[in-house]
Design an enzyme around this catalytic site. Structure first.
Site, mmCIF file in Angstrom:
data_model
loop_
_atom_site.group_PDB
_atom_site.id
_atom_site.type_symbol
_atom_site.label_atom_id
_atom_site.label_comp_id
_atom_site.label_asym_id
_atom_site.label_seq_id
_atom_site.Cartn_x
_atom_site.Cartn_y
_atom_site.Cartn_z
ATOM 1 N N GLU A 1 0.833 -1.203 0.000
ATOM 2 C CA GLU A 1 0.000 0.000 0.000
ATOM 3 C C GLU A 1 0.870 1.256 0.000
ATOM 4 O O GLU A 1 1.751 1.393 0.853
ATOM 5 C CB GLU A 1 -0.930 -0.023 1.223
ATOM 6 C CG GLU A 1 -1.934 -1.173 1.146
ATOM 7 C CD GLU A 1 -2.483 -1.625 2.492
ATOM 8 O OE1 GLU A 1 -2.417 -0.857 3.464
ATOM 9 O OE2 GLU A 1 -2.984 -2.769 2.562
ATOM 10 N N SER B 1 -5.493 -4.467 0.785
ATOM 11 C CA SER B 1 -5.919 -5.821 1.101
ATOM 12 C C SER B 1 -4.673 -6.618 1.449
ATOM 13 O O SER B 1 -3.930 -7.055 0.564
ATOM 14 C CB SER B 1 -6.627 -6.444 -0.111
ATOM 15 O OG SER B 1 -6.827 -7.828 0.106
ATOM 16 N N GLU B 2 -4.438 -6.778 2.731
ATOM 17 C CA GLU B 2 -3.224 -7.480 3.154
ATOM 18 C C GLU B 2 -3.311 -8.952 2.762
ATOM 19 O O GLU B 2 -2.302 -9.576 2.422
ATOM 20 C CB GLU B 2 -3.025 -7.301 4.657
ATOM 21 C CG GLU B 2 -2.702 -5.852 5.068
ATOM 22 C CD GLU B 2 -3.893 -4.900 5.011
ATOM 23 O OE1 GLU B 2 -5.047 -5.385 4.930
ATOM 24 O OE2 GLU B 2 -3.678 -3.678 5.038
ATOM 25 N N GLN C 1 1.806 -2.017 5.668
ATOM 26 C CA GLN C 1 2.039 -0.643 6.115
ATOM 27 C C GLN C 1 2.358 -0.515 7.616
ATOM 28 O O GLN C 1 3.221 0.269 8.000
ATOM 29 C CB GLN C 1 0.824 0.195 5.758
ATOM 30 C CG GLN C 1 1.094 1.663 5.696
ATOM 31 C CD GLN C 1 0.005 2.377 4.924
ATOM 32 O OE1 GLN C 1 -1.043 2.683 5.477
ATOM 33 N NE2 GLN C 1 0.229 2.631 3.649
ATOM 34 N N PHE C 2 1.645 -1.249 8.436
ATOM 35 C CA PHE C 2 1.938 -1.353 9.870
ATOM 36 C C PHE C 2 1.722 -2.816 10.261
ATOM 37 O O PHE C 2 0.796 -3.453 9.763
ATOM 38 C CB PHE C 2 0.978 -0.490 10.705
ATOM 39 C CG PHE C 2 1.248 0.985 10.644
ATOM 40 C CD1 PHE C 2 2.036 1.618 11.609
ATOM 41 C CD2 PHE C 2 0.707 1.764 9.640
ATOM 42 C CE1 PHE C 2 2.276 2.980 11.558
ATOM 43 C CE2 PHE C 2 0.941 3.134 9.582
ATOM 44 C CZ PHE C 2 1.731 3.746 10.537
ATOM 45 N N ASP D 1 0.392 -3.852 12.744
ATOM 46 C CA ASP D 1 -0.962 -3.926 13.294
ATOM 47 C C ASP D 1 -1.998 -4.264 12.214
ATOM 48 O O ASP D 1 -3.133 -4.595 12.531
ATOM 49 C CB ASP D 1 -1.334 -2.582 13.919
ATOM 50 C CG ASP D 1 -0.206 -2.005 14.756
ATOM 51 O OD1 ASP D 1 -0.379 -1.879 15.962
ATOM 52 O OD2 ASP D 1 0.868 -1.674 14.186
ATOM 53 N N ILE E 1 -1.411 -6.484 9.692
ATOM 54 C CA ILE E 1 -0.975 -7.689 9.002
ATOM 55 C C ILE E 1 -2.024 -8.800 9.095
ATOM 56 O O ILE E 1 -2.041 -9.723 8.293
ATOM 57 C CB ILE E 1 0.393 -8.164 9.564
ATOM 58 C CG1 ILE E 1 1.142 -9.002 8.518
ATOM 59 C CG2 ILE E 1 0.230 -8.908 10.883
ATOM 60 C CD1 ILE E 1 2.606 -9.232 8.841
ATOM 61 N N PRO F 1 -5.233 -9.358 8.333
ATOM 62 C CA PRO F 1 -5.996 -9.888 7.190
ATOM 63 C C PRO F 1 -5.132 -10.769 6.273
ATOM 64 O O PRO F 1 -5.667 -11.557 5.495
ATOM 65 C CB PRO F 1 -6.472 -8.629 6.443
ATOM 66 C CG PRO F 1 -6.446 -7.552 7.472
ATOM 67 C CD PRO F 1 -5.283 -7.893 8.377
ATOM 68 N N HIS G 1 -1.147 1.242 15.900
ATOM 69 C CA HIS G 1 0.121 1.606 15.256
ATOM 70 C C HIS G 1 1.288 1.356 16.209
ATOM 71 O O HIS G 1 2.307 2.025 16.142
ATOM 72 C CB HIS G 1 0.150 3.073 14.831
ATOM 73 C CG HIS G 1 -0.985 3.486 13.945
ATOM 74 N ND1 HIS G 1 -2.189 3.899 14.434
ATOM 75 C CD2 HIS G 1 -1.092 3.532 12.596
ATOM 76 C CE1 HIS G 1 -2.991 4.187 13.431
ATOM 77 N NE2 HIS G 1 -2.356 3.973 12.306
HETATM 78 C C1 LIG Z 1 -6.178 -3.211 7.566
HETATM 79 C C2 LIG Z 1 -5.538 -1.878 7.361
HETATM 80 N N1 LIG Z 1 -4.626 -1.711 6.381
HETATM 81 C C3 LIG Z 1 -4.023 -0.517 6.202
HETATM 82 C C4 LIG Z 1 -4.320 0.547 6.999
HETATM 83 C C5 LIG Z 1 -3.595 1.889 6.825
HETATM 84 N N2 LIG Z 1 -4.526 2.903 6.313
HETATM 85 C C6 LIG Z 1 -5.206 3.719 7.135
HETATM 86 S S1 LIG Z 1 -6.283 4.692 6.317
HETATM 87 C C7 LIG Z 1 -5.808 4.075 4.809
HETATM 88 C C8 LIG Z 1 -6.449 4.558 3.562
HETATM 89 C C9 LIG Z 1 -7.925 4.308 3.553
HETATM 90 O O1 LIG Z 1 -8.514 4.884 2.422
HETATM 91 P P1 LIG Z 1 -10.063 4.854 2.192
HETATM 92 O O2 LIG Z 1 -10.615 3.514 2.547
HETATM 93 O O3 LIG Z 1 -10.338 5.335 0.824
HETATM 94 O O4 LIG Z 1 -10.659 5.862 3.264
HETATM 95 P P2 LIG Z 1 -10.383 7.442 3.380
HETATM 96 O O5 LIG Z 1 -9.182 7.590 4.234
HETATM 97 O O6 LIG Z 1 -10.205 7.993 2.036
HETATM 98 O O7 LIG Z 1 -11.588 7.995 4.057
HETATM 99 C C10 LIG Z 1 -4.817 3.101 4.986
HETATM 100 C C11 LIG Z 1 -4.172 2.354 3.893
HETATM 101 C C12 LIG Z 1 -5.281 0.333 8.012
HETATM 102 N N3 LIG Z 1 -5.662 1.327 8.843
HETATM 103 N N4 LIG Z 1 -5.880 -0.871 8.167
#
Ligand SMILES: Cc1ncc(C[n+]2csc(CCOP(=O)(O)OP(=O)(O)O)c2C)c(N)n1
Ligand SMILES: [Mg+2]
Lengths: 337, 422
Positions: free
Chosen positions: A29, A59-60, A82-83, A85, A87, A89, A129
């Site tokens: 990501e 999508s992990e 990415q974190f 935390d 992992i 999925p 995190h």
């Molecule tokens: C399972 C998981 N993977 C990665 C993240 C890191 N992360 C936090 S917000 C985000 C982007 C989310 O984008 P979107 O679903 O479009 O929502 P928006 O922030 O645009 O409202 C990511 C990758 C997370 N919080 N949870």
């Protein structure tokens, strides 16, 4: 040679391996154009092209699952979660597929891949995190687990992990990406540039998996630790006047048992220092091994310094984090009589 | 020669991997002129008892009510009275002012983190207006408008952001990860997508018990890639659950544009088709369209006509969070170019067109909102900012891991207290 922080060292490891081996592909990501939220993959897409370093859908499970397919084809995927935390999925793919593939097919299929992920606390990241879930992976047969504690090792270990024939989960202590942390959160951060471990060769080199590093030799006590806690433990031993042998494990699986055993037999005392939750943590494994192998050399019970058995509480960052006070009490206890 | 013979495929083209890239990157001038924006009022409004398939054309359209001149037109006009619209406008303004102040508070070091919903205020606010007060939401971190609209005290929101003594979650959650049972707002998770099947489960429970309340699950465009999205869709359609599933398509997921979640191929709303679920695609910057669509889907859910997937098409006008600088991956002026406009400006224009609003009243509203938010902040800060927390009441950190405190946690609590003293 260049002076690098951990991010730069990890970035350099990618560059070196991608240049040498066209089968190395990097995805995750935000890792492509942007270069990752911690910038560890910065510039890779520009240098190696969009099919060698690219963004993944959030999508992990998909990231690890497609990495399995790529490894089956013959590529060497290096993926970023990415974190740590986030992992979970991907956990089914890691535990049920990645870890067991060599075994279940009698090596017809193998899974040379690296799953990189930032972990650990000390950044006010709250419950999602800050986690240190390494024990969830060391408990799974078939996975190697690596945790560097400085820029030199980060690069050398990551290159070794990428070149390894087996899957490696590579945990990066995010608190020390930009500089070591001695546990005194109220003091200014020292950048890596001041430290010898920040001198990193530009080219290819490896720090072999399965070899611990004796950070400091000592006579009174063996401290087994890794990641951020290497620095916290070393500072605490110094502050408390304990002549400790500090061992940075660097690789949790496979573990450098010889170095551990030799040190504990020499010092007769052992303290295990980790950030993670206490119950069923990797510290428990280390304590057991020391007890099994060095019992008659021990002058005191083996002690553990760990995080608490609670989720990571946002506002209580420093009451949770195993800092100087917890170290002090543990050192006193393990050094008593 | 068989297909399997490599000789036979000698002249086949080399396969190529497609990696989606957004049309504009920093330095480019964004141009949205090729974006198809159907005129307001152009979409049909099926009966709320219609078969899902009757909604399928709407998954590739855009339900819009407010036209260029701020008039409400077409079958989807919810025909709200001016007081209701004024309340929505007020709530949206509060959300924006609140976001600005809390963003600044983070920058001033008063807390660790903040997330704004700038440009997306209409979605949560109008949704709250269109549903019953006791319907249940399973939100993401960008639906603060639900709380504001349901009258949740701003001070309490801020106390959560500061993790101080006024935070009923005892400082355990990252800022903005609110939770409030009373206000029908389920605990926000940092782990994307988890809330989506949970919303379906709540709705299933309501059906099991013969209740009349419905649930709504929320997700971002990016997070629709998670497996939980698809689990939720499957359970919702299998059990015909009384649930509304919203995708807030603000076109960005941190640095990843919506193409990385599949938007180059189909709309998010179109995913309803494959599941045989009703689906709507809605202009998320049009508060009246949001209201109408949610009202339609609620009526449908409440009368046992099943779930609806609604895509709210909008634009994330600012950074992902206080940890993000979007100028690193998208053109700086993109938000201003976005053709669907600003939701607050559009609703304001509508009220003015109705003769129910003017500049003076709007200025007064903004001033009032500003005063209200400032007063709330002052109140909240009396209970402390984040940097002052975490030293007292340390034992609270060991509560609620389980209903009872087991021996190991109790011992650790005692040790933590000793650390705090020594
Ligand atoms: C399972 C998981 N993977 C990665 C993240 C890191 N992360 C936090 S917000 C985000 C982007 C989310 O984008 P979107 O679903 O479009 O929502 P928006 O922030 O645009 O409202 C990511 C990758 C997370 N919080 N949870
Ligand atoms: Mg988004």
């Amino acid at each position: 040679m260049a002076t690098m922080n951990m991010i730069q060292a990890i970035n350099s490891a990618h560059k070196v391996t991608m240049a040498r081996d066209p089968d190395v592909v990097v995805f995750g990501e935000d890792v492509g154009y942007f270069g990752g939220v911690f910038r560890a993959t910065e510039g890779l897409q520009r240098e190696f092209g969009i099919t060698r370093c690219f963004d993944a859908p959030i999508s992990e499970g998909g990231i690890v699952g497609t990495a399995v397919g790529m490894a089956a084809y013959g590529l060497k995927p290096v993926v970023e979660i990415q974190f740590a935390d986030y992992i979970y999925p991907g956990y089914d793919q890691i535990v049920s597929e990645v870890a067991r593939m060599r075994y279940r097919t009698a090596a017809e299929w193998t899974m040379p891949m690296v799953i990189r992920t930032p972990y650990g606390g000390g950044i006010f990241g709250g419950q999602t995190h800050s986690q240190s879930p390494e024990a969830l992976f060391t408990h799974v047969a078939g996975l190697k687990v690596v945790i560097p504690s400085n820029p030199y090792d980060a690069k050398g270990l990551l290159i070794a992990a990428i070149e390894d024939p087996d899957p490696v989960v590579f945990f990066e202590p995010k608190r020390i990406y930009n500089g070591p942390f001695d546990g005194h959160h109220d003091r200014p951060v020292t950048p890596w540039a001041k430290r010898a471990e920040a001198e990193v060769p530009d080219d290819h080199y490896t720090v072999p998996l399965g070899q611990a590093r004796v950070v400091r030799e000592g006579a009174e006590l063996t401290v087994l630790t890794y990641g951020t806690m290497v620095h916290v433990a070393a500072a605490a031993a110094e502050e408390n006047g304990v002549d400790a042998e500090i061992i940075d494990l660097r690789t949790l699986v496979p573990l450098d048992i010889a170095t551990i055993e030799a040190s504990v037999k020499k010092t007769g005392r052992c303290l295990v220092v980790v950030e993670a939750t206490r119950t069923s943590g990797f510290a428990s494994e280390l304590v057991t091994l020391v007890q099994e192998r060095c019992f008659y050399h021990l002058e005191a019970p083996v002690e553990r310094v760990t995080g608490w058995d609670t989720p990571y509480p946002h506002a209580y960052e420093w009451a949770y984090f195993p800092g100087p006070k917890r170290m002090k009490f543990a050192l006193e206890k393990v050094m008593a009589d | 020669m068989s297909d399997a013979d490599p000789q036979a495929r000698r002249n086949a083209p080399a396969l190529t991997l497609h990696v989606p890239e957004p049309p504009y990157r920093p330095g480019d001038t964004p141009d949205f002129s090729s974006l198809v924006v159907p005129p307001a009022g152009a979409t049909a409004r099926p009966d709320t008892t219609a078969e899902p398939r009757e909604t399928f054309p709407l998954t590739d359209a855009l339900v819009r009510v407010l036209d260029e001149d701020g008039r409400a037109v077409g079958a989807w006009d919810p025909k709200l009275d001016p007081d209701t619209i004024r309340k929505m406008l007020r709530d949206m303004v509060i959300v924006r002012v609140f976001d600005d102040r809390m963003y600044r508070a983070q920058r001033q070091g008063k807390t660790s983190f903040y997330m704004k919903c700038t440009g997306e205020e209409a979605i949560a606010v109008a949704t709250a207006g269109a549903m019953h007060r006791d319907d249940m939401h399973f939100p993401t971190y960008r639906q603060q408008g639900l709380l504001v609209s349901r009258g949740y005290p701003l001070t309490k929101m801020m106390c959560q952001i500061y993790s101080n003594a006024g935070d009923h979650m005892k400082g355990r959650q990252l800022p903005i990860m609110y939770s409030d049972k009373e206000h029908g707002f389920f605990s926000i998770s940092g782990n994307l997508g988890t809330q989506y099947p949970q919303a379906v489960g709540w709705a299933m429970a309501s059906a099991i018990k013969g209740d009349s309340r419905i649930a709504m699950g929320w997700i971002g465009d990016g997070a629709t890639a998670e497996g939980d999205f698809h689990s939720a869709m499957t359970f919702a359609t299998v059990y015909n659950a009384p649930v509304i599933l919203a995708v807030v398509n603000n076109q960005w997921a941190i640095s990843s544009f919506s193409g990385l979640a599949g938007a180059e191929r189909a709309t998010f709303a179109a995913r309803a088709v494959g599941y045989g679920m009703a689906g709507l695609r809605v202009d998320g910057n049009d508060a009246l369209a949001v209201y109408a669509a949610v009202q339609w889907a609620s009526e449908r859910a409440r009368s046992n006509n099943g779930p609806t997937l609604i895509e709210f098409f909008t634009y994330r006008a600012e950074g992902h969070s206080t940890s993000d600088d979007p100028t690193g991956y998208r053109p700086a002026g993109e938000a201003q170019q976005w053709p669907l406009g600003d939701p607050i400006a559009r609703l304001r224009q509508h009220l003015v067109a109705l003769g129910e609003w003017d500049d003076e009243r709007h200025d007064a509203l903004v001033k009032q909102a500003d005063a209200e938010v400032r007063a709330a902040q002052k109140e909240a800060e009396k209970l402390g900012i984040l940097s002052e927390q975490g030293r007292e009441n340390i034992e609270s950190m060991f509560e609620d891991v389980y209903a009872d405190v087991p021996w190991n946690v109790a011992e650790q609590r005692d040790q933590a207290l000793k650390e705090a003293q020594g």
